[in-house]
Enzyme design. Structure first.
Site, PDB file in Angstrom:
ATOM      1  N   GLU A   1       2.442  -7.384   6.862  1.00 57.28           N
ATOM      2  CA  GLU A   1       3.735  -7.216   7.519  1.00 57.28           C
ATOM      3  C   GLU A   1       4.135  -5.745   7.425  1.00 57.28           C
ATOM      4  OE1 GLU A   1       3.592  -9.617   5.014  1.00 57.28           O
ATOM      5  OE2 GLU A   1       3.591 -11.412   6.286  1.00 57.28           O
TER       6      GLU A   1
ATOM      7  N   ASN B   1       8.824   1.611  10.524  1.00 54.40           N
ATOM      8  CA  ASN B   1       7.908   2.381   9.670  1.00 54.40           C
ATOM      9  C   ASN B   1       6.775   2.947  10.536  1.00 54.40           C
ATOM     10  OD1 ASN B   1       6.298   3.464   7.698  1.00 54.40           O
ATOM     11  ND2 ASN B   1       6.399   1.677   6.348  1.00 54.40           N
TER      12      ASN B   1
ATOM     13  N   TYR C   1      -2.049   1.602  10.684  1.00 56.18           N
ATOM     14  CA  TYR C   1      -2.652   0.275  10.883  1.00 56.18           C
ATOM     15  C   TYR C   1      -3.270   0.155  12.286  1.00 56.18           C
ATOM     16  CZ  TYR C   1       0.162  -0.877   6.747  1.00 56.18           C
ATOM     17  OH  TYR C   1       0.721  -0.887   5.499  1.00 56.18           O
TER      18      TYR C   1
ATOM     19  N   ILE D   1       0.886  -1.185   0.000  1.00 54.39           N
ATOM     20  CA  ILE D   1       0.000   0.000   0.000  1.00 54.39           C
ATOM     21  C   ILE D   1       0.908   1.214   0.000  1.00 54.39           C
ATOM     22  CG2 ILE D   1      -0.344  -0.074   2.520  1.00 54.39           C
ATOM     23  CD1 ILE D   1      -3.197   1.137   1.911  1.00 54.39           C
TER      24      ILE D   1
HETATM   25  C1  LIG Z   1       2.057   4.490   4.918  1.00 53.45           C
HETATM   26  C2  LIG Z   1       1.273   5.316   3.898  1.00 53.45           C
HETATM   27  C3  LIG Z   1       0.541   4.371   2.935  1.00 53.45           C
HETATM   28  C4  LIG Z   1       0.207   6.131   4.678  1.00 53.45           C
HETATM   29  O1  LIG Z   1      -0.492   6.930   3.762  1.00 53.45           O
HETATM   30  P1  LIG Z   1      -0.661   8.511   4.019  1.00 53.45           P
HETATM   31  O2  LIG Z   1      -1.574   9.028   2.984  1.00 53.45           O
HETATM   32  O3  LIG Z   1       0.687   9.134   4.108  1.00 53.45           O
HETATM   33  O4  LIG Z   1      -1.328   8.500   5.462  1.00 53.45           O
HETATM   34  P2  LIG Z   1      -2.603   9.335   5.928  1.00 53.45           P
HETATM   35  O5  LIG Z   1      -2.431  10.775   5.615  1.00 53.45           O
HETATM   36  O6  LIG Z   1      -3.838   8.654   5.435  1.00 53.45           O
HETATM   37  O7  LIG Z   1      -2.491   9.172   7.501  1.00 53.45           O
HETATM   38  C5  LIG Z   1      -3.040   8.081   8.160  1.00 53.45           C
HETATM   39  C6  LIG Z   1      -2.366   7.890   9.486  1.00 53.45           C
HETATM   40  O8  LIG Z   1      -1.023   7.454   9.298  1.00 53.45           O
HETATM   41  C7  LIG Z   1      -0.216   8.011  10.302  1.00 53.45           C
HETATM   42  N1  LIG Z   1       0.764   8.901   9.686  1.00 53.45           N
HETATM   43  C8  LIG Z   1       0.766   9.394   8.440  1.00 53.45           C
HETATM   44  N2  LIG Z   1       1.866  10.153   8.236  1.00 53.45           N
HETATM   45  C9  LIG Z   1       2.562  10.100   9.398  1.00 53.45           C
HETATM   46  C10 LIG Z   1       3.795  10.642   9.824  1.00 53.45           C
HETATM   47  N3  LIG Z   1       4.544  11.406   9.012  1.00 53.45           N
HETATM   48  N4  LIG Z   1       4.233  10.350  11.070  1.00 53.45           N
HETATM   49  C11 LIG Z   1       3.498   9.578  11.889  1.00 53.45           C
HETATM   50  N5  LIG Z   1       2.310   9.036  11.529  1.00 53.45           N
HETATM   51  C12 LIG Z   1       1.856   9.306  10.311  1.00 53.45           C
HETATM   52  C13 LIG Z   1      -1.126   8.750  11.254  1.00 53.45           C
HETATM   53  O9  LIG Z   1      -1.613   7.826  12.197  1.00 53.45           O
HETATM   54  C14 LIG Z   1      -2.241   9.133  10.324  1.00 53.45           C
HETATM   55  O10 LIG Z   1      -3.423   9.358  10.995  1.00 53.45           O
HETATM   56  P3  LIG Z   1      -3.819  10.864  11.482  1.00 53.45           P
HETATM   57  O11 LIG Z   1      -3.700  11.725  10.270  1.00 53.45           O
HETATM   58  O12 LIG Z   1      -5.204  10.698  11.952  1.00 53.45           O
HETATM   59  O13 LIG Z   1      -2.828  11.199  12.537  1.00 53.45           O
HETATM   60  C15 LIG Z   1       2.167   6.307   3.112  1.00 53.45           C
HETATM   61  O14 LIG Z   1       2.774   7.204   4.005  1.00 53.45           O
HETATM   62  C16 LIG Z   1       3.225   5.633   2.265  1.00 53.45           C
HETATM   63  O15 LIG Z   1       2.987   5.328   1.092  1.00 53.45           O
HETATM   64  N6  LIG Z   1       4.407   5.414   2.835  1.00 53.45           N
HETATM   65  C17 LIG Z   1       5.519   4.805   2.096  1.00 53.45           C
HETATM   66  C18 LIG Z   1       5.205   3.384   1.719  1.00 53.45           C
HETATM   67  C19 LIG Z   1       4.913   2.531   2.936  1.00 53.45           C
HETATM   68  O16 LIG Z   1       5.609   2.587   3.942  1.00 53.45           O
HETATM   69  N7  LIG Z   1       3.850   1.701   2.811  1.00 53.45           N
HETATM   70  C20 LIG Z   1       3.450   0.795   3.875  1.00 53.45           C
HETATM   71  C21 LIG Z   1       4.306  -0.417   3.879  1.00 53.45           C
HETATM   72  S1  LIG Z   1       3.847  -1.550   5.170  1.00 53.45           S
END
Ligand SMILES: CC(C)(COP(=O)(O)OP(=O)(O)OC[C@H]1O[C@@H](n2cnc3c(N)ncnc32)[C@H](O)[C@@H]1OP(=O)(O)O)[C@@H](O)C(=O)NCCC(=O)NCCS
Length: 152
Positions: free
Chosen positions: A105, A110, A117, A71
């Site tokens: 996983e 991260n 999650y 994701i």
């Molecule tokens: C992980 C990922 C899919 C989350 O998507 P996102 O659009 O950035 O996240 P969202 O804006 O929907 O945030 C959802 C929650 O994630 C967490 N979050 C997002 N960015 C964060 C940051 N920089 N630091 C801490 N928590 C964070 C928070 O809990 C957040 O909830 P909140 O906004 O209510 O506090 C995205 O950051 C990503 O693609 N990361 C790189 C790839 C990756 O690591 N994928 C998962 C592999 S297991």
């Protein structure tokens, strides 16, 4: 106003998907990983904003569970709620398909993914030793599971 959609990933999307993948992961999936997932019939979908790729999700059905394999949200769009939206969409799709839960996983390091999650109700159910490649050799994986509530 932007048009937002989630659509099945096709092989013609894979080049754009790989550009995002290489931008956001130290150890990215290859084109072949994505094409194999599509050809295997996994749940592979892209999220689009207008004509621009915002992210993607790959879920492998295993018996009555989805295994979340990937994701990802494009770097410049992270932190705006799209990852949560895409994950909730995947959970909803699993429920509609009669799945009982979702397994995944995640690297212990991260923190943003773990926080997402955990806030969506995933619980730690185990670890896999030396699961991921890392700069220093290998890194363990945390295994998380979310049991779906039954829809009445
Ligand atoms: C992980 C990922 C899919 C989350 O998507 P996102 O659009 O950035 O996240 P969202 O804006 O929907 O945030 C959802 C929650 O994630 C967490 N979050 C997002 N960015 C964060 C940051 N920089 N630091 C801490 N928590 C964070 C928070 O809990 C957040 O909830 P909140 O906004 O209510 O506090 C995205 O950051 C990503 O693609 N990361 C790189 C790839 C990756 O690591 N994928 C998962 C592999 S297991």
């Amino acid at each position: 106003m932007s048009v937002f959609s989630i659509r099945p990933m096709s092989e013609t999307d894979v080049a754009a998907v790989c550009l995002v993948e290489q931008q956001i992961y130290e150890f990215p999936w290859t084109q072949k990983n994505f094409i194999d997932s599509i050809q295997a019939g996994y749940e592979a979908h892209c999220m689009w904003i207008d004509y621009s790729l915002a992210g993607y999700v790959i879920m492998m059905p295993v018996l009555d569970e989805y295994h979340l394999l990937n994701i990802s949200i494009r770097a410049d769009l992270q932190g705006q709620g799209m990852g949560r939206q895409l994950l909730q969409w995947g959970i909803g799709r699993g429920r509609s398909a009669g799945m009982q839960g979702m397994l995944l996983e995640v690297r212990p390091t991260n923190e943003s993914a773990r926080s997402l999650y955990e806030s969506e109700g995933f619980k730690l159910v185990g670890t896999r030793k030396n699961y991921y490649p890392s700069k220093d050799g290998r890194e363990d994986a945390l295994v998380l599971f979310k049991r779906f509530q039954q829809m009445l």
